[in-house]
Every structure is written in C-alpha cells, then in structure tokens.
Scaffold this motif. Structure first.
Motif, PDB file in Angstrom:
ATOM      1  N   ILE A  46     -15.958  -3.226  65.617  1.00 60.00           N
ATOM      2  CA  ILE A  46     -15.073  -4.374  65.419  1.00 60.00           C
ATOM      3  C   ILE A  46     -14.669  -4.943  66.775  1.00 60.00           C
ATOM      4  O   ILE A  46     -14.134  -4.226  67.623  1.00 60.00           O
ATOM      5  CB  ILE A  46     -13.811  -3.965  64.642  1.00 60.00           C
ATOM      6  N   ILE A  90     -17.749  -8.478  63.991  1.00 56.15           N
ATOM      7  CA  ILE A  90     -18.498  -7.226  64.142  1.00 56.15           C
ATOM      8  C   ILE A  90     -19.661  -7.460  65.111  1.00 56.15           C
ATOM      9  O   ILE A  90     -20.376  -8.463  64.986  1.00 56.15           O
ATOM     10  CB  ILE A  90     -19.071  -6.773  62.779  1.00 56.15           C
ATOM     11  N   VAL A 130     -19.352 -11.866  60.790  1.00 51.53           N
ATOM     12  CA  VAL A 130     -17.932 -11.763  60.494  1.00 51.53           C
ATOM     13  C   VAL A 130     -17.758 -11.247  59.064  1.00 51.53           C
ATOM     14  O   VAL A 130     -18.382 -11.760  58.124  1.00 51.53           O
ATOM     15  CB  VAL A 130     -17.230 -13.133  60.658  1.00 51.53           C
ATOM     16  N   SER A 166      -9.956  -8.773  65.038  1.00 50.26           N
ATOM     17  CA  SER A 166      -9.544  -8.915  63.634  1.00 50.26           C
ATOM     18  C   SER A 166      -8.466  -9.981  63.541  1.00 50.26           C
ATOM     19  O   SER A 166      -7.664 -10.150  64.473  1.00 50.26           O
ATOM     20  CB  SER A 166      -9.041  -7.581  63.076  1.00 50.26           C
ATOM     21  N   ARG A 167      -8.489 -10.718  62.457  1.00 47.54           N
ATOM     22  CA  ARG A 167      -7.536 -11.801  62.235  1.00 47.54           C
ATOM     23  C   ARG A 167      -7.028 -11.722  60.797  1.00 47.54           C
ATOM     24  O   ARG A 167      -7.761 -11.301  59.900  1.00 47.54           O
ATOM     25  CB  ARG A 167      -8.200 -13.178  62.437  1.00 47.54           C
ATOM     26  N   SER A 168      -5.801 -12.160  60.581  1.00 45.40           N
ATOM     27  CA  SER A 168      -5.315 -12.255  59.205  1.00 45.40           C
ATOM     28  C   SER A 168      -4.474 -13.504  59.050  1.00 45.40           C
ATOM     29  O   SER A 168      -3.996 -14.064  60.046  1.00 45.40           O
ATOM     30  CB  SER A 168      -4.505 -11.020  58.829  1.00 45.40           C
ATOM     31  N   LEU A 214     -14.222  -2.616  54.820  1.00 42.50           N
ATOM     32  CA  LEU A 214     -15.167  -2.830  55.918  1.00 42.50           C
ATOM     33  C   LEU A 214     -16.477  -2.082  55.689  1.00 42.50           C
ATOM     34  O   LEU A 214     -17.566  -2.639  55.904  1.00 42.50           O
ATOM     35  CB  LEU A 214     -14.527  -2.392  57.238  1.00 42.50           C
ATOM     36  N   ARG A 265      -8.299 -11.818  55.497  1.00 43.16           N
ATOM     37  CA  ARG A 265      -8.486 -11.020  56.702  1.00 43.16           C
ATOM     38  C   ARG A 265      -9.929 -11.133  57.144  1.00 43.16           C
ATOM     39  O   ARG A 265     -10.843 -11.199  56.309  1.00 43.16           O
ATOM     40  CB  ARG A 265      -8.121  -9.553  56.449  1.00 43.16           C
ATOM     41  N   ALA A 266     -10.129 -11.176  58.466  1.00 46.75           N
ATOM     42  CA  ALA A 266     -11.486 -11.337  59.004  1.00 46.75           C
ATOM     43  C   ALA A 266     -11.668 -10.412  60.194  1.00 46.75           C
ATOM     44  O   ALA A 266     -10.723 -10.159  60.954  1.00 46.75           O
ATOM     45  CB  ALA A 266     -11.712 -12.784  59.428  1.00 46.75           C
ATOM     46  N   TRP A 267     -12.876  -9.860  60.311  1.00 51.29           N
ATOM     47  CA  TRP A 267     -13.213  -8.966  61.422  1.00 51.29           C
ATOM     48  C   TRP A 267     -14.521  -9.429  62.050  1.00 51.29           C
ATOM     49  O   TRP A 267     -15.517  -9.638  61.333  1.00 51.29           O
ATOM     50  CB  TRP A 267     -13.399  -7.535  60.940  1.00 51.29           C
ATOM     51  N   THR A 319      -8.546  -0.656  54.100  1.00 49.25           N
ATOM     52  CA  THR A 319      -9.306  -1.467  55.057  1.00 49.25           C
ATOM     53  C   THR A 319     -10.623  -0.787  55.421  1.00 49.25           C
ATOM     54  O   THR A 319     -11.675  -1.448  55.521  1.00 49.25           O
ATOM     55  CB  THR A 319      -8.461  -1.727  56.317  1.00 49.25           C
TER      56      THR A 319
END
Lengths: 301, 301
Positions: free
Chosen positions: B28, B22, B8, B31-33, B292, B18-20, B288
């Motif tokens: 991806i 992977i 992550v 994704s969360r924010s 990333l 923010r989180a992705w 972004t």
C-alpha cells in the motif's frame, strides 16, 4: 339528555381521549373523542381539556379515567398494582388529581405491573379492558390477546390477572416501514390481494421460525430486489412475519379455551387467522365494549 | 511515492468510501477515505468524487471497486452472482462505468444473491471480504460471521460461498434506540460498567429465547420503569438481546470450525463473547485486511 348523566367514563390513552356520559341506568347518553392524548399534553392542560370535552354536562359528576393519564408523565401518577392482581381492586388504587371548580370529580385508575426480574412488564388501560372482559364473559379463565402497538398477552382467571407479556409488534412494524432500509420496498400501493398473499407467506415463516426474526425481516428487502415483490406483498409479508413471530414465539401460552381478542376488528381478524393456523379458536371482543364494561365494573367495585 | 502505484483498490460503501494505492509488489502506497458513500451521491457525481480522491495519482491506473457503488441505485449496476458462487469468478462479473479522460479505468465487482424463494438474500461488499478471507486462511471451510448494520452469516468452503443470511441486528438496534418508546430509557450516559452488566443480561435472554424477541425487547422499557435500570444498562441490555437473538436463532449454522468474525473490533468482541457462551470458538479478522485481500485476489482472479 345531559341532565340524566350520572358519571363520565374516560379512556385517556397516549394518542387519543374518549369520554362517555353514563346515566343512572348505565346507558350511554353521549360520547366524545379528541386527539388530546397524553403524548401532546402537559400536566397543566388536563383540567381544561376535560372541561372542554364535557361542555354539555352541567351537574357535578364523577369522572372515572383509565389509561395513560395515570402514567408518570401523565396527569397524576397512579402507582401500578402488582400482578397477580384481582382487578376488582382497581378502584382502590385510583388517584384523584386536582381539578378547579366543583363540577368534575376525576379519579384515575392504576395500571398493573409485573416486577419479576427478567419478566418485568407494565400495562395501563388494558387492565380495565380485562376487568371488562371478566364482566362480559363471567368466569372466563385463560389467555387473552390484545393486539396493538404493544400487544398484550394476559392470563386471566375470573377477575384475577395472573401474568402478562407485552410484544412490540405494532411499533416494530411502523419503525421498519417508515425508517428502515425496508422502506424502499413500500413505495406504492400497499393494499389489495397481493397484500393478503404476502401476509400468508410472512405469517407461515414467522410462525415456523420466530427465533429467526432478525434474519427473516431482511427477506422483505431481498424479496423485493430478487423476486420482484410488489409494495403490497412486502407490506403484507412484514405484517405477517411480525404477527407470526409474536404468536409462534409464545405458543406455549395457548391453552384449550377460546381466546378473546381485544382490539381493532381489522387487526384482530389477522390474529384470528394466525391462531387458526395453530388450531386455536378465538373470538373478537370489541375494544370499546371491553373498556366501558371495565370502567363500569371498576366504579361498582 | 505515487509514481509506484500500479492500481487502486476501492471499497465504496453506503456511507463511506475508502481507496488504497497499491504498487507492483502489492504494498500500500497511500490510503484515502471520504464520507461520499453511495447514499449521498447521484450517478453523475461518481467520476468527480473518484478523481478528487486520487489527486496524487498521475499515471493511468486500474481502479477495482467493491461494494454499493455496484448497486442499482449506485454508479453502475453490477448484476449479482448467484449463490452457490465460486468467488474467484467475481472479476468476470465486473462492470466498467464510463469515466471521462484516460487516466482511471474503473471496474466494479458484483455482489452475490441467493434466489431460493423464502431464503432470498443479497450482499454487496462482503463477498469481496469473503474472497479475502479465503486468501488469508487458505482452505478454510465453515461459518463466517460479519457483524454490522446487516450482519451476514455465510457458509464458506474454500473460495465457494454456498449460502448466507442477513440479520438486521444493527439497524434494529439503531431504530429502537432512536425512534421507539425504548428511547425514553436512553436519556443519559450510555457507557460504563452498567452497560456490560446489561449486555450480559440481555445476551443470556436473547440466546435462550430468540423466539420471544418482540416481547423481550419491551423488557428494556419495563426494566427502566420498574427496576430503575440506568440508561447504560438499558443500552447494553438492548444490544445483548439483539445479538443474542441473532446468534441463538441461527445456532444450527455453528459447526466445529473456529468462526472468523469480520467487522469492527469492538462489535466483533461482543459477538466473540456471545459465541463463547455457546462453547463456540471464534477469531477476529480485521475488516480492512479482508477487504484488501479480497480486492487483490479478485484482481488476480
């Protein structure tokens, strides 16, 4: 004593109000002050505030007022004179707000504006101090600096104000100190020797690189984080940086004449030291002296 | 889907998180924010906030974090690397905060600092974007500008960050708009064509006279009072003046290479237009994408 008062001089600013009773010989018979500045008054409150301040006056007197009472959001708007302006004409631009009873006859002096597009500027109160300066130093010609929340730089030639510029130095200092990320660097004692050392460092950088101000301001925070700078050092650095940038960015205004500094003695001393770094001589003129001399000159004008 | 997540990527800033997720192929998966940025969290809250954000992850995963979570007042301090710094070494400086359970293995990347006295500076988060840029534009050498609350100007040579400077442009804009005397000029509609016209006027003045910023800022107020400038014009003028002063005061950083701009597209477009006035070419890089790419490169580094 009060029976000798012939007129009342009033400096009605944003956050303060000061009044002096003047006798026929031009001597001050009493002085009063109050925190009832423009910012906390509605239009209707001005007459009662003035009456409450002058309870010891019993005869009918003129009251001559300078400052923010003449702003659009003040007691009664006194439209600006346009620069270049002969400050001896200030009283011709005065307006007379309504006042219940017959004891006080108030008149509010105008401010001065500069309408040139791109150089627009305004002052209210400082024009009266500049008229006073022309009386205190007859024939003075050159730059006058008035340090403060919005510092004014003015070119004066006798009684003529030819051009001027306001710098938001004092207000920006307060905004950054109280509201910005830099505030974290000010938790603690803000006075002392460290403040002087920080001031000198900020002043040197501000004078040298006024064009980098948005970047050099961040050095306050970075200096605290990386170099362990004390809150006092940071406060001095911020103050020096802003004053240095104000002066450094406008050094082309500085001529050969000794520069009168009008403002609080503490602040003016900082500007005096800064100007010395550029080889410019200055002298501190008491702000109250300038205001009173200006109101007297306006009354006679 | 979540079963494919291998690690992550997390950007944990001052006011956002923010989180992705992977997968093994670097794609991806989710994704969360969240608004749970550093500024509203106590140290103890980080583990539960992270767990709450990643409910769909069920296997043990690495979590690689950049940004303010590594600040002294964040989750766990990740000491700065010193500039000049090879950003490929970022992961070697990562710290591992304690995390209950065995599912998540968090690591927080360090920021970069510059300790030279008088040029002290810090960044946290942007160094990861710069590493990402070096992956997105292999071999790039030159100036990178990252507009924002504290704009960063960075000299990048491949993966080496040689020096950088922060400008408080965005924060000063907000302070002046909300808290200063200029706020009186912003009562009303702030968008529209008038804003563009004001922006161009402020930009020209800021680029031309960055050293006069403390004085030119007051033109916002004076322009509203004297020239009837609309709130939208004033907002544009203030923005243009500050961006112009930031760029104009540091124009000696600008070289011949096309300048990558990393940040929000709207803000970057304003900088792009400003740089064009100086004949400098730039290209906007999605923030972004840069973050990333940087987290991926750091994980591989």
């Amino acid at each position: 004593m009060a029976s000798a008062v012939e007129w009342v001089a009033v400096d009605w600013g944003t956050s303060n109000l000061r009044a002096w009773g003047i006798d026929a010989a031009g001597e001050i018979q009493f002085s009063r002050s109050s925190p009832d500045g423009m910012s906390r008054l509605s239009r209707e409150q001005y007459p009662s505030v003035l009456t409450g301040l002058l309870t010891e006056v019993h005869e009918p007197v003129d009251v001559l007022i300078c400052g923010m009472a003449g702003a659009r959001q003040g007691w009664l708007e006194a439209p600006y004179l346009d620069a270049p302006a002969d400050l001896r004409t200030l009283s011709r631009g005065a307006v007379s707000p309504e006042m219940p009873g017959n004891q006080f006859a108030p008149a509010i002096l105008p401010g001065v504006c500069q309408r040139d597009v791109g150089a627009e500027d305004v002052m209210r109160g400082e024009e009266t101090q500049l008229l006073g300066l022309s009386a205190l130093i007859p024939g003075f010609s050159g730059l006058v600096i008035m340090p403060g929340t919005h510092s004014k730089w003015a070119m004066l030639d006798g009684t003529t104000l030819s051009r001027f510029s306001s710098a938001m130095t004092g207000e920006i200092f307060e905004l950054l100190r109280v509201h910005s990320v830099l505030r974290h660097s000010f938790n603690g004692e803000l006075e002392g020797e460290e403040r002087d050392i920080g001031f000198d460092a900020g002043l040197a950088l501000g004078l040298d690189k006024p064009e980098r101000l948005t970047a050099t301001l961040f050095k306050v925070r970075a200096g605290a984080l990386l170099s362990g700078r004390s809150p006092a050092w940071c406060a001095g650095f911020l103050s020096g940086l802003l004053i240095g940038a104000e002066i450094g960015g406008q050094r082309d205004w500085i001529g050969s004449a000794e520069i009168p500094l009008i403002g609080s003695v503490g602040l003016c001393s900082l500007y005096q030291g800064a100007l010395e770094k550029l080889g410019a001589k200055s002298r501190i003129v008491d702000a109250t002296d300038a205001t009173l001399a200006g109101l007297k000159a306006a009354r006679q004008g």
